[in-house]
Design an enzyme around this catalytic site. Structure first.
Site, PDB file in Angstrom:
ATOM      1  N   ASP A 190      13.577   3.505   9.271  1.00 63.68           N
ATOM      2  CA  ASP A 190      13.067   2.248  10.000  1.00 63.68           C
ATOM      3  C   ASP A 190      12.255   3.281  11.274  1.00 63.68           C
ATOM      4  OD1 ASP A 190      12.701   0.789  12.238  1.00 63.68           O
ATOM      5  OD2 ASP A 190      14.140  -0.929  11.359  1.00 63.68           O
ATOM      6  N   VAL A 191      11.083   2.946  11.113  1.00 61.83           N
ATOM      7  CA  VAL A 191      10.251   3.583  12.182  1.00 61.83           C
ATOM      8  C   VAL A 191      10.452   3.328  13.684  1.00 61.83           C
ATOM      9  CG1 VAL A 191       8.307   4.026  10.276  1.00 61.83           C
ATOM     10  CG2 VAL A 191       8.107   2.059  11.950  1.00 61.83           C
TER      11      VAL A 191
ATOM     12  N   THR B 256      -1.477  -7.619  -0.713  1.00 61.69           N
ATOM     13  CA  THR B 256      -0.038  -7.333  -0.735  1.00 61.69           C
ATOM     14  C   THR B 256       0.489  -8.409  -0.072  1.00 61.69           C
ATOM     15  OG1 THR B 256      -0.309  -6.411   1.624  1.00 61.69           O
ATOM     16  CG2 THR B 256      -0.627  -4.750  -0.197  1.00 61.69           C
TER      17      THR B 256
ATOM     18  N   THR C 161      -6.122  -6.395   1.580  1.00 58.36           N
ATOM     19  CA  THR C 161      -5.702  -5.484   0.395  1.00 58.36           C
ATOM     20  C   THR C 161      -4.726  -6.519  -0.083  1.00 58.36           C
ATOM     21  OG1 THR C 161      -6.101  -3.594   1.611  1.00 58.36           O
ATOM     22  CG2 THR C 161      -4.632  -3.515  -0.367  1.00 58.36           C
TER      23      THR C 161
ATOM     24  N   ILE D  90       0.658  -1.194   0.181  1.00 51.50           N
ATOM     25  CA  ILE D  90       0.052   0.193   0.071  1.00 51.50           C
ATOM     26  C   ILE D  90       0.800   1.141  -0.020  1.00 51.50           C
ATOM     27  CG2 ILE D  90      -1.751   1.268   1.356  1.00 51.50           C
ATOM     28  CD1 ILE D  90      -2.554  -1.533   2.432  1.00 51.50           C
TER      29      ILE D  90
ATOM     30  N   TYR E 268      -1.172  -8.602  16.344  1.00 48.57           N
ATOM     31  CA  TYR E 268      -1.313  -7.213  15.440  1.00 48.57           C
ATOM     32  C   TYR E 268      -2.537  -6.618  15.738  1.00 48.57           C
ATOM     33  CZ  TYR E 268      -2.570  -5.379  10.631  1.00 48.57           C
ATOM     34  OH  TYR E 268      -2.821  -4.638   9.610  1.00 48.57           O
TER      35      TYR E 268
HETATM   36  N1  LIG Z   1      -2.671  -5.571   3.479  1.00 42.13           N
HETATM   37  C1  LIG Z   1      -3.669  -5.627   4.193  1.00 42.13           C
HETATM   38  O1  LIG Z   1      -4.870  -6.347   4.017  1.00 42.13           O
HETATM   39  C2  LIG Z   1      -3.861  -4.447   5.201  1.00 42.13           C
HETATM   40  C3  LIG Z   1      -4.969  -4.480   5.775  1.00 42.13           C
HETATM   41  C4  LIG Z   1      -5.271  -3.531   6.906  1.00 42.13           C
HETATM   42  C5  LIG Z   1      -4.258  -2.720   7.300  1.00 42.13           C
HETATM   43  N2  LIG Z   1      -3.059  -2.898   6.461  1.00 42.13           N
HETATM   44  C6  LIG Z   1      -1.878  -1.877   6.860  1.00 42.13           C
HETATM   45  O2  LIG Z   1      -1.471  -1.323   5.732  1.00 42.13           O
HETATM   46  C7  LIG Z   1      -0.198  -1.015   6.058  1.00 42.13           C
HETATM   47  C8  LIG Z   1       0.980  -1.371   4.859  1.00 42.13           C
HETATM   48  O3  LIG Z   1       0.636  -2.687   4.812  1.00 42.13           O
HETATM   49  P1  LIG Z   1       0.851  -3.725   3.256  1.00 42.13           P
HETATM   50  O4  LIG Z   1      -0.398  -4.340   3.218  1.00 42.13           O
HETATM   51  O5  LIG Z   1       1.154  -2.781   2.335  1.00 42.13           O
HETATM   52  O6  LIG Z   1       2.060  -4.583   3.810  1.00 42.13           O
HETATM   53  P2  LIG Z   1       3.419  -5.193   2.977  1.00 42.13           P
HETATM   54  O7  LIG Z   1       3.141  -5.270   1.819  1.00 42.13           O
HETATM   55  O8  LIG Z   1       3.862  -6.109   3.911  1.00 42.13           O
HETATM   56  O9  LIG Z   1       4.496  -3.679   3.590  1.00 42.13           O
HETATM   57  C9  LIG Z   1       4.919  -3.352   4.689  1.00 42.13           C
HETATM   58  C10 LIG Z   1       5.575  -2.032   4.613  1.00 42.13           C
HETATM   59  O10 LIG Z   1       5.900  -1.734   5.864  1.00 42.13           O
HETATM   60  C11 LIG Z   1       7.185  -1.665   6.151  1.00 42.13           C
HETATM   61  N3  LIG Z   1       7.812  -1.784   7.475  1.00 42.13           N
HETATM   62  C12 LIG Z   1       7.764  -2.825   8.268  1.00 42.13           C
HETATM   63  N4  LIG Z   1       8.490  -2.737   9.190  1.00 42.13           N
HETATM   64  C13 LIG Z   1       9.131  -1.433   9.291  1.00 42.13           C
HETATM   65  C14 LIG Z   1       9.834  -0.558  10.081  1.00 42.13           C
HETATM   66  N5  LIG Z   1      10.304  -1.129  11.326  1.00 42.13           N
HETATM   67  N6  LIG Z   1      10.274   0.392   9.580  1.00 42.13           N
HETATM   68  C15 LIG Z   1       9.696   1.103   8.423  1.00 42.13           C
HETATM   69  N7  LIG Z   1       9.122   0.318   7.448  1.00 42.13           N
HETATM   70  C16 LIG Z   1       8.579  -0.938   7.887  1.00 42.13           C
HETATM   71  C17 LIG Z   1       7.885  -2.833   5.006  1.00 42.13           C
HETATM   72  O11 LIG Z   1       9.039  -2.453   4.760  1.00 42.13           O
HETATM   73  P3  LIG Z   1      10.324  -3.773   4.349  1.00 42.13           P
HETATM   74  O12 LIG Z   1       9.972  -3.952   2.784  1.00 42.13           O
HETATM   75  O13 LIG Z   1      11.443  -3.159   4.753  1.00 42.13           O
HETATM   76  O14 LIG Z   1       9.865  -4.796   5.113  1.00 42.13           O
HETATM   77  C18 LIG Z   1       6.951  -2.403   3.800  1.00 42.13           C
HETATM   78  O15 LIG Z   1       7.252  -1.502   3.112  1.00 42.13           O
HETATM   79  C19 LIG Z   1       0.331  -1.696   7.256  1.00 42.13           C
HETATM   80  O16 LIG Z   1       0.507  -0.623   8.421  1.00 42.13           O
HETATM   81  C20 LIG Z   1      -0.836  -2.713   7.531  1.00 42.13           C
HETATM   82  O17 LIG Z   1      -0.912  -2.975   8.725  1.00 42.13           O
HETATM   83  C21 LIG Z   1      -2.787  -3.698   5.555  1.00 42.13           C
END
Ligand SMILES: NC(=O)c1ccc[n+]([C@@H]2O[C@H](COP(=O)([O-])OP(=O)(O)OC[C@H]3O[C@@H](n4cnc5c(N)ncnc54)[C@H](OP(=O)(O)O)[C@@H]3O)[C@@H](O)[C@H]2O)c1
Length: 241
Positions: A54-55, A174, A172, A17, A139
């Protein structure tokens, strides 16, 4: 305020995302997009600046603040989701470290810049803030805490002209949901809906079909009304930093 000609920082910008949010911000005419990542990132568009972020790393957060200088939109998107059953405390701590304290740390650090610009904070939370799936309870706990934090921020920052949005994202497509064989929205459609929600001034944004099915009952429900009632009490409370 729309994103055209504005500066935006997206955390977790290298995939999923976050990556879609970067592309959508560019499509909507953002002046400058800061892409916070843990690894290297190269982008063809000259408006994109990659930042090591890195957050959970206070030094990297501070370096990012100094590098950016001025900011209109902060999108706290970085997150982790691990399968667990609450038997291991360290898994819960990991989720809180990234999803709650990472969001908190980045937000606190950028607050002076956002206050100066009358800016906007968007926290990518999750529908699981409302209800946990039994496969990822740690989570869900971290997202419930982050949602509650977002509600407090919104009340506390209103007087400073900083807007705060929560995104109650549903499934979503991902890496995070790779193991789930369920209908999922595309990250691109979710990114579009997030910016649309911000443009419309929606406090809570429901950016995909499943989460959208909750939006009416949430917005018109008694809990939201109580949030507004409580927020109105904030007036006399001094906010530090
Ligand atoms: N996908 C869903 O269905 C869904 C639903 C609800 C909410 N969300 C939320 O949407 C957000 C994005 O998720 P996504 O689905 O895009 O997941 P994703 O594809 O797994 O991407 C996660 C992202 O967060 C980064 N990240 C993880 N730990 C980090 C840290 N310590 N510092 C900086 N960056 C860090 C990862 O970086 P690296 O590549 O370095 O690991 C990656 O860029 C998240 O907050 C997730 O909880 C997602």
């Amino acid at each position: 305020m729309t994103i055209a000609d504005k500066s935006v920082l997206v955390t977790g910008a290298n995939r999923g995302i976050g990556q879609a949010l970067v592309e959508e911000a560019l499509r909507r005419g953002a002046k400058q997009v800061y892409a916070g990542t843990r690894g290297p990132l190269v982008h063809a568009d000259g408006r994109v600046t990659a930042l090591a972020l890195d957050v959970t790393d206070a030094a990297q957060i501070q370096a990012a603040v100094e590098r950016i200088g001025s900011l209109d939109y902060l999108i706290n998107n970085a997150g982790i989701a691990l399968y667990d059953d609450l038997s291991d405390r360290s898994v819960l701590e990991q989720h809180l470290a990234v999803n709650l304290f990472g969001t908190y740390g980045v937000t606190q650090a950028f607050l002076p810049l956002l206050t100066r610009s009358g800016g906007t904070i968007v926290n990518n939370v999750s529908m699981m803030a409302f209800v946990p799936l039994p496969f990822t309870p740690a989570y869900a706990i971290s997202k419930a805490a982050t949602f509650n934090y977002t509600q407090s921020l919104r009340a506390l920052l209103a007087g400073r002209g900083v807007k705060v949005h929560a995104v109650l994202t549903g499934p979503t497509d991902t890496d995070m949901t790779r193991g789930f064989d369920i209908p999922k929205a595309s990250p691109e459609s979710v990114a579009r809906a997030i910016f649309d929600g911000v443009d419309k001034g929606e406090e809570d944004i429901f950016p995909d079909p499943l989460s959208a099915s909750l939006s009416q009952s949430w917005r018109n429900g008694p809990v939201k009304a109580l949030e507004h009632e409580y927020a109105a009490l904030v007036g006399a409370v001094p906010v530090t930093s």
